[in-house]
Design a protein around this motif. Structure first.
Motif, PDB file in Angstrom:
ATOM      1  N   GLU A  58     -30.871  15.480   8.128  1.00  0.00           N
ATOM      2  CA  GLU A  58     -31.041  16.578   7.176  1.00  0.00           C
ATOM      3  C   GLU A  58     -32.038  16.263   6.071  1.00  0.00           C
ATOM      4  OE1 GLU A  58     -29.725  19.625   7.364  1.00  0.00           O
ATOM      5  OE2 GLU A  58     -28.847  19.072   9.298  1.00  0.00           O
ATOM      6  N   ASP A  59     -32.097  15.005   5.645  1.00  0.00           N
ATOM      7  CA  ASP A  59     -32.864  14.657   4.446  1.00  0.00           C
ATOM      8  C   ASP A  59     -34.204  13.991   4.719  1.00  0.00           C
ATOM      9  OD1 ASP A  59     -30.707  15.586   2.936  1.00  0.00           O
ATOM     10  OD2 ASP A  59     -29.749  13.613   2.901  1.00  0.00           O
ATOM     11  N   LEU A  60     -34.333  13.288   5.844  1.00  0.00           N
ATOM     12  CA  LEU A  60     -35.528  12.484   6.082  1.00  0.00           C
ATOM     13  C   LEU A  60     -36.351  12.950   7.276  1.00  0.00           C
ATOM     14  CD1 LEU A  60     -34.071   8.914   5.419  1.00  0.00           C
ATOM     15  CD2 LEU A  60     -35.200  10.456   3.815  1.00  0.00           C
ATOM     16  N   CYS A  61     -35.895  13.985   7.961  1.00  0.00           N
ATOM     17  CA  CYS A  61     -36.623  14.546   9.094  1.00  0.00           C
ATOM     18  C   CYS A  61     -36.737  16.060   8.917  1.00  0.00           C
ATOM     19  CB  CYS A  61     -35.911  14.258  10.420  1.00  0.00           C
ATOM     20  SG  CYS A  61     -35.746  12.517  10.829  1.00  0.00           S
ATOM     21  N   GLY A  62     -37.710  16.645   9.616  1.00  0.00           N
ATOM     22  CA  GLY A  62     -37.809  18.089   9.651  1.00  0.00           C
ATOM     23  C   GLY A  62     -36.892  18.675  10.713  1.00  0.00           C
ATOM     24  N   ARG A  63     -36.933  19.989  10.842  1.00  0.00           N
ATOM     25  CA  ARG A  63     -36.116  20.671  11.845  1.00  0.00           C
ATOM     26  C   ARG A  63     -36.685  20.459  13.241  1.00  0.00           C
ATOM     27  NH1 ARG A  63     -31.444  21.187   9.329  1.00  0.00           N
ATOM     28  NH2 ARG A  63     -31.631  22.349   7.366  1.00  0.00           N
ATOM     29  N   PRO A  64     -35.831  20.270  14.243  1.00  0.00           N
ATOM     30  CA  PRO A  64     -36.326  20.140  15.615  1.00  0.00           C
ATOM     31  C   PRO A  64     -37.138  21.368  16.015  1.00  0.00           C
ATOM     32  CG  PRO A  64     -34.003  19.534  15.479  1.00  0.00           C
ATOM     33  CD  PRO A  64     -34.360  20.142  14.157  1.00  0.00           C
ATOM     34  N   GLY A  65     -38.184  21.155  16.796  1.00  0.00           N
ATOM     35  CA  GLY A  65     -39.042  22.260  17.207  1.00  0.00           C
ATOM     36  C   GLY A  65     -40.192  21.760  18.046  1.00  0.00           C
ATOM     37  N   PRO A  66     -41.329  22.434  17.968  1.00  0.00           N
ATOM     38  CA  PRO A  66     -42.471  22.075  18.823  1.00  0.00           C
ATOM     39  C   PRO A  66     -43.060  20.698  18.530  1.00  0.00           C
ATOM     40  CG  PRO A  66     -43.091  23.752  17.204  1.00  0.00           C
ATOM     41  CD  PRO A  66     -41.598  23.638  17.169  1.00  0.00           C
ATOM     42  N   ASP A  67     -42.717  20.113  17.375  1.00  0.00           N
ATOM     43  CA  ASP A  67     -43.194  18.771  17.051  1.00  0.00           C
ATOM     44  C   ASP A  67     -42.164  17.694  17.373  1.00  0.00           C
ATOM     45  OD1 ASP A  67     -45.702  19.617  16.077  1.00  0.00           O
ATOM     46  OD2 ASP A  67     -44.797  20.158  14.159  1.00  0.00           O
ATOM     47  N   GLY A  68     -41.102  18.052  18.106  1.00  0.00           N
ATOM     48  CA  GLY A  68     -40.130  17.071  18.537  1.00  0.00           C
ATOM     49  C   GLY A  68     -38.776  17.226  17.886  1.00  0.00           C
ATOM     50  N   ARG A  69     -37.868  16.331  18.275  1.00  0.00           N
ATOM     51  CA  ARG A  69     -36.483  16.401  17.782  1.00  0.00           C
ATOM     52  C   ARG A  69     -36.316  15.853  16.371  1.00  0.00           C
ATOM     53  NH1 ARG A  69     -33.798  12.904  20.628  1.00  0.00           N
ATOM     54  NH2 ARG A  69     -35.210  12.378  22.331  1.00  0.00           N
ATOM     55  N   HIS A  70     -37.184  14.958  15.945  1.00  0.00           N
ATOM     56  CA  HIS A  70     -37.123  14.385  14.597  1.00  0.00           C
ATOM     57  C   HIS A  70     -38.529  14.360  13.984  1.00  0.00           C
ATOM     58  CE1 HIS A  70     -33.289  12.637  16.223  1.00  0.00           C
ATOM     59  NE2 HIS A  70     -32.889  13.014  15.028  1.00  0.00           N
ATOM     60  N   PRO A  71     -39.082  15.543  13.700  1.00  0.00           N
ATOM     61  CA  PRO A  71     -40.444  15.590  13.171  1.00  0.00           C
ATOM     62  C   PRO A  71     -40.503  15.160  11.707  1.00  0.00           C
ATOM     63  CG  PRO A  71     -39.499  17.784  13.181  1.00  0.00           C
ATOM     64  CD  PRO A  71     -38.499  16.883  13.866  1.00  0.00           C
ATOM     65  N   LEU A  72     -41.702  15.145  11.166  1.00  0.00           N
ATOM     66  CA  LEU A  72     -41.886  14.833   9.755  1.00  0.00           C
ATOM     67  C   LEU A  72     -41.157  15.849   8.884  1.00  0.00           C
ATOM     68  CD1 LEU A  72     -45.705  14.045   9.830  1.00  0.00           C
ATOM     69  CD2 LEU A  72     -43.898  12.418   9.292  1.00  0.00           C
ATOM     70  N   PRO A  73     -40.612  15.402   7.755  1.00  0.00           N
ATOM     71  CA  PRO A  73     -39.943  16.340   6.850  1.00  0.00           C
ATOM     72  C   PRO A  73     -40.950  17.193   6.089  1.00  0.00           C
ATOM     73  CG  PRO A  73     -39.998  14.170   5.866  1.00  0.00           C
ATOM     74  CD  PRO A  73     -40.565  14.025   7.252  1.00  0.00           C
ATOM     75  N   GLU A  74     -40.479  18.337   5.585  1.00  0.00           N
ATOM     76  CA  GLU A  74     -41.288  19.165   4.705  1.00  0.00           C
ATOM     77  C   GLU A  74     -41.410  18.439   3.362  1.00  0.00           C
ATOM     78  OE1 GLU A  74     -40.510  21.264   1.837  1.00  0.00           O
ATOM     79  OE2 GLU A  74     -42.648  21.839   1.894  1.00  0.00           O
ATOM     80  N   VAL A  75     -42.606  18.339   2.835  1.00  0.00           N
ATOM     81  CA  VAL A  75     -42.873  17.451   1.700  1.00  0.00           C
ATOM     82  C   VAL A  75     -42.058  17.816   0.474  1.00  0.00           C
ATOM     83  CG1 VAL A  75     -44.648  16.713   0.059  1.00  0.00           C
ATOM     84  CG2 VAL A  75     -45.154  16.770   2.510  1.00  0.00           C
ATOM     85  N   ALA A  76     -41.997  19.094   0.113  1.00  0.00           N
ATOM     86  CA  ALA A  76     -41.270  19.496  -1.095  1.00  0.00           C
ATOM     87  C   ALA A  76     -39.785  19.190  -0.967  1.00  0.00           C
ATOM     88  CB  ALA A  76     -41.492  20.986  -1.376  1.00  0.00           C
ATOM     89  N   ALA A  77     -39.222  19.441   0.218  1.00  0.00           N
ATOM     90  CA  ALA A  77     -37.798  19.161   0.423  1.00  0.00           C
ATOM     91  C   ALA A  77     -37.528  17.667   0.364  1.00  0.00           C
ATOM     92  CB  ALA A  77     -37.347  19.734   1.762  1.00  0.00           C
ATOM     93  N   LEU A  78     -38.412  16.858   0.944  1.00  0.00           N
ATOM     94  CA  LEU A  78     -38.241  15.416   0.901  1.00  0.00           C
ATOM     95  C   LEU A  78     -38.323  14.914  -0.533  1.00  0.00           C
ATOM     96  CD1 LEU A  78     -38.002  12.642   2.287  1.00  0.00           C
ATOM     97  CD2 LEU A  78     -40.511  12.642   2.477  1.00  0.00           C
TER      98      LEU A  78
END
Length: 292
Positions: A58-78
């Motif tokens: 929830e905190d260190l990865c983005g939402r699963p999607g076209p960039d994979g199951r553990h993509p980069l997090p959204e910068v502002a949220a991180l």
């Protein structure tokens, strides 16, 4: 001496105990498993005093999607989550997990990617802390907010096209189990196989039987058959971060990570898939892909 003057990223439990008596690093408990996700229950039952619990998914990865199951997090949220964890511009950070080094390595990698220079990982995780008779707390920690400003891109990252080009020109290392690399089994993703041109070097060879990494000399021996100029990927960017941490803990530079990894590679449905051992024919398939 480390080739790029980085501080070594691993810390043992004894050194951490000494460090906590003389300074005040931000401690992050990131206990997690691929099967069950974040293990806040383990944190509540006992953790290193002062540690803040952080959820890798929830905190260190983005939402699963076209960039994979553990993509980069959204910068502002991180940035918001790291500030709420107490991380300031000048903070030193120590992260630990349940001992397999997966979640802690991904936390280390994400924080380093976000521009935090001083991040260490407790080798062996919480079990090593207990084995060293470290004190334990059950208090839920809510720190004073920090003022960290996330600077994304502070570690090298590959996308799918970059991974394909790396496999053609240099050495792209698939750190999954050999059977997954060869495409014989695939317990998680819908397609089995590997990126054409990639070589296989399972990172489990770098993990000690009781948790944590094998010793530094053994790590160097395990990596000796690989050139220094490698990039790494896995299933979803978690194990690849552990491999990057293992490499960085020797005298080698931190390798680029294809953070989307296999789950990102196959998401579009139109990228080539190789199976079996790496062969010369894979490069022809890859050349066709790069030409399209």
């Amino acid at each position: 001496m480390v080739s790029d003057n980085r501080p070594m990223p691993l810390i043992d439990a004894s050194t951490l105990r000494t460090l906590l008596t003389g300074s005040n690093p931000v401690l992050l408990d990131v206990r997690w498993s691929l099967a069950d996700g974040a293990d806040h229950g383990a944190y509540s039952a006992g953790h290193v005093p002062g540690a803040v619990f952080v959820d890798v998914d929830e905190d260190l990865c983005g939402r699963p999607g076209p960039d994979g199951r553990h993509p980069l997090p959204e910068v502002a949220a991180l940035q918001d989550r790291l500030r709420r964890s107490g991380i300031a511009a000048n903070s030193a950070v120590v992260v630990y997990d349940g001992g397999d080094m997966l979640a802690a390595a991904r936390a280390w990698w994400t924080l380093r990617w976000a521009g935090i220079a001083e991040v260490k990982v407790l080798d062996g995780g919480y079990p090593a802390w207990i084995a060293a008779d470290g004190p334990v707390s059950t208090d839920e920690v809510t720190p004073q907010p920090g003022d960290i400003v996330v600077t994304p891109g502070s570690l090298p990252v590959l996308d799918a096209a970059g991974a394909a080009e790396w496999a053609e020109d240099r050495t792209l290392v698939d750190v999954r189990a050999a059977a997954r690399y060869r495409g014989e089994v695939e317990p998680i993703d819908p397609v089995a196989g590997h990126i054409p041109g990639a070589v296989n070097h399972p990172d489990t060879d770098l993990i000690a039987p009781g948790g944590g990494f094998i010793n530094a000399d053994a790590r160097r021996r395990e990596l000796a058959d690989l050139p220094r100029d490698i990039a790494v990927y896995c299933g979803s960017g978690i194990t690849a971060a552990r491999a990057a941490l293992a490499v960085a803990s020797t005298d080698r530079p931190i390798p680029p990570v294809y953070i989307g990894s296999w789950s990102g590679w196959i998401a579009s449905g139109d990228r080539p898939v190789a199976r079996g051992e790496a062969a010369a024919g894979d490069l022809a398939t890859l050349a066709e892909f790069l030409a399209t």
